[in-house]
Design a protein around this motif. Structure first.
Motif, short mmCIF file in Angstrom:
data_model
loop_
_atom_site.label_atom_id
_atom_site.label_comp_id
_atom_site.label_asym_id
_atom_site.label_seq_id
_atom_site.Cartn_x
_atom_site.Cartn_y
_atom_site.Cartn_z
N HIS A 47 4.89 1.74 -15.86
CA HIS A 47 3.50 1.97 -15.45
C HIS A 47 2.97 0.77 -14.67
O HIS A 47 2.02 0.89 -13.91
N ASP A 48 3.58 -0.39 -14.88
CA ASP A 48 3.12 -1.63 -14.26
C ASP A 48 4.28 -2.27 -13.52
O ASP A 48 5.33 -2.53 -14.10
N GLN A 49 4.08 -2.54 -12.22
CA GLN A 49 5.16 -3.12 -11.43
C GLN A 49 5.56 -4.51 -11.91
O GLN A 49 6.67 -4.97 -11.68
N HIS A 50 4.64 -5.19 -12.62
CA HIS A 50 4.94 -6.54 -13.08
C HIS A 50 5.85 -6.53 -14.31
O HIS A 50 6.21 -7.60 -14.82
N GLU A 51 6.23 -5.34 -14.76
CA GLU A 51 7.24 -5.25 -15.81
C GLU A 51 8.61 -5.64 -15.27
O GLU A 51 9.50 -5.98 -16.04
N PHE A 52 8.78 -5.59 -13.95
CA PHE A 52 10.08 -5.96 -13.38
C PHE A 52 9.94 -6.82 -12.12
O PHE A 52 10.93 -7.36 -11.62
N LEU A 53 8.72 -6.99 -11.59
CA LEU A 53 8.49 -7.85 -10.43
C LEU A 53 7.63 -9.04 -10.86
O LEU A 53 6.71 -8.88 -11.66
N PRO A 54 7.92 -10.24 -10.33
CA PRO A 54 7.05 -11.39 -10.63
C PRO A 54 5.63 -11.12 -10.17
O PRO A 54 5.40 -10.40 -9.19
N VAL A 55 4.66 -11.71 -10.86
CA VAL A 55 3.26 -11.50 -10.53
C VAL A 55 2.97 -11.94 -9.10
O VAL A 55 2.15 -11.34 -8.40
N ASN A 56 3.64 -13.00 -8.64
CA ASN A 56 3.38 -13.54 -7.30
C ASN A 56 4.35 -12.97 -6.25
O ASN A 56 4.48 -13.54 -5.17
N GLN A 57 5.02 -11.86 -6.55
CA GLN A 57 5.95 -11.25 -5.60
C GLN A 57 5.22 -10.83 -4.32
O GLN A 57 4.20 -10.15 -4.38
N SER A 58 5.74 -11.24 -3.17
CA SER A 58 5.14 -10.85 -1.89
C SER A 58 5.52 -9.41 -1.57
O SER A 58 6.70 -9.06 -1.56
N VAL A 59 4.52 -8.59 -1.30
CA VAL A 59 4.73 -7.17 -1.02
C VAL A 59 4.17 -6.84 0.35
O VAL A 59 3.03 -7.22 0.68
N LEU A 60 4.93 -6.13 1.16
CA LEU A 60 4.45 -5.59 2.43
C LEU A 60 4.47 -4.08 2.31
O LEU A 60 5.48 -3.49 1.91
N THR A 61 3.36 -3.43 2.64
CA THR A 61 3.27 -1.98 2.52
C THR A 61 3.19 -1.34 3.90
O THR A 61 2.63 -1.92 4.84
N ILE A 62 3.74 -0.13 4.01
CA ILE A 62 3.80 0.58 5.29
C ILE A 62 3.31 2.01 5.06
O ILE A 62 3.83 2.74 4.23
N SER A 63 2.32 2.42 5.83
CA SER A 63 1.62 3.68 5.61
C SER A 63 2.34 4.87 6.23
O SER A 63 3.26 4.71 7.04
N PRO A 64 1.89 6.08 5.88
CA PRO A 64 2.32 7.27 6.61
C PRO A 64 1.80 7.19 8.05
O PRO A 64 0.97 6.35 8.38
N GLY A 65 2.28 8.10 8.90
CA GLY A 65 1.82 8.07 10.28
C GLY A 65 2.44 9.14 11.14
O GLY A 65 2.24 9.15 12.35
N GLY A 66 3.22 10.05 10.54
CA GLY A 66 3.85 11.09 11.34
C GLY A 66 4.81 10.51 12.35
O GLY A 66 5.46 9.49 12.11
N ILE A 67 4.85 11.10 13.53
CA ILE A 67 5.76 10.63 14.57
C ILE A 67 5.37 9.24 15.04
O ILE A 67 6.18 8.50 15.61
N LYS A 68 4.12 8.83 14.77
CA LYS A 68 3.69 7.50 15.15
C LYS A 68 4.27 6.43 14.21
O LYS A 68 3.94 5.25 14.34
#
Length: 289
Positions: A47-68
């Protein structure tokens, strides 16, 4: 329509028999806005990503966008080429899920881009066939050792007990499973594929249908409209709803309206125009300093 619903119900019952009990039971208790993470190798549920990732883990997120997503691919490639992202993990949904492959590719990114923008990608009839063609090409060209699969997190919308839930999959064991997850994360019924698609023995839909199909704590979020103040391409994907208007998506997911190579290059060039913004967020590679 009744026959379709009956058939979907039957398939759901059969497939649920093959879903690990701890996964099925936990998801049955979830509220609509709840989000969980499932490890593909072990089927551990978090339920919590910090159960397996460090609290200070750098995360980059990428959104939906269809063909774009090809526009976002250009920005992804620019960041990967000019900055040190070795300590980051990448969380994406729909088109963003496909772009996690770009960010985690170990080889020359230009090779992967050439495959993604090859004319045969637009020679097919639908987005789904385009995805399948890309999947075949990737599997015929690369192996799991060519990607950092442990850094990929793919969000999608799974249907459990008739309710949609955001699920993020990670810990992929093989390249084909990642590609299947990308296809499931991009599934919009009768627009990007067939009526239904199955992943992890559950009905699966586009990650954009969920409120937040990513890891939390992102230091940078890539979208098709991120550089809209500095580019001629102003793109804002419609807010997605399970029962939204079909015509809202006809252009966003029509491959015939765009030149894939030009979309990619525009995203790359716009990232370069906004390099001061990127410099303030990402550490440069040594040869860029």
């Amino acid at each position: 329509m009744n026959y379709i619903l009956l058939w979907m119900g039957f398939v759901h019952i059969v497939r649920s028999l093959f879903t690990p009990a701890r996964v099925s039971n936990m998801m049955m208790k979830m509220k609509v806005d709840d989000k969980i993470l499932i490890h593909r190798k072990t089927f551990q549920v978090f339920h919590d990503q910090h159960e397996f990732l460090p609290v200070n883990q750098s995360v980059l997120t990428i959104s939906p966008g269809g063909i774009k997503g090809y526009y976002m691919m250009g920005t992804c490639a620019y960041i990967k080429e000019h900055y040190n992202i070795s300590s980051m993990v990448f969380s994406g949904a729909s088109a963003g899920a496909w772009n996690t492959l770009v960010m985690t590719f170990k080889g020359d990114t230009r090779e992967l881009i050439k495959l993604a923008t090859h004319p045969r990608m637009t020679a097919v009839k639908s987005i789904l066939e385009m995805e399948k063609e890309f999947k075949r090409t990737i599997l015929n060209t690369y192996t799991r050792d060519d990607f950092e699969l442990d850094k990929i997190f793919i969000g999608m919308t799974n249907i459990v007990a008739g309710k949609p839930h955001a699920v993020i999959y990670h810990g992929f064991d093989n390249l084909e499973d990642v590609l299947n997850a990308c296809i499931a994360s991009s599934h919009i019924p009768l627009i990007t594929g067939d009526l239904t698609t199955i992943y992890n023995n559950m009905y699966s839909f586009d990650g954009g249908f969920s409120k937040h199909p990513y890891l939390h704590g992102s230091i940078f979020h890539i979208t098709p409209s991120m550089w809209k103040n500095n580019t001629g391409m102003i793109v804002k994907p419609p807010r997605r709803k399970l029962l939204g208007k079909i015509d809202e998506y006809t252009t966003l997911f029509s491959k015939d309206h765009y030149d894939l190579s030009q979309l990619y290059q525009l995203g790359y060039d716009d990232a370069h125009l906004n390099r001061p913004t990127l410099d303030a967020i990402f550490p440069k590679k040594r040869n860029e300093e």
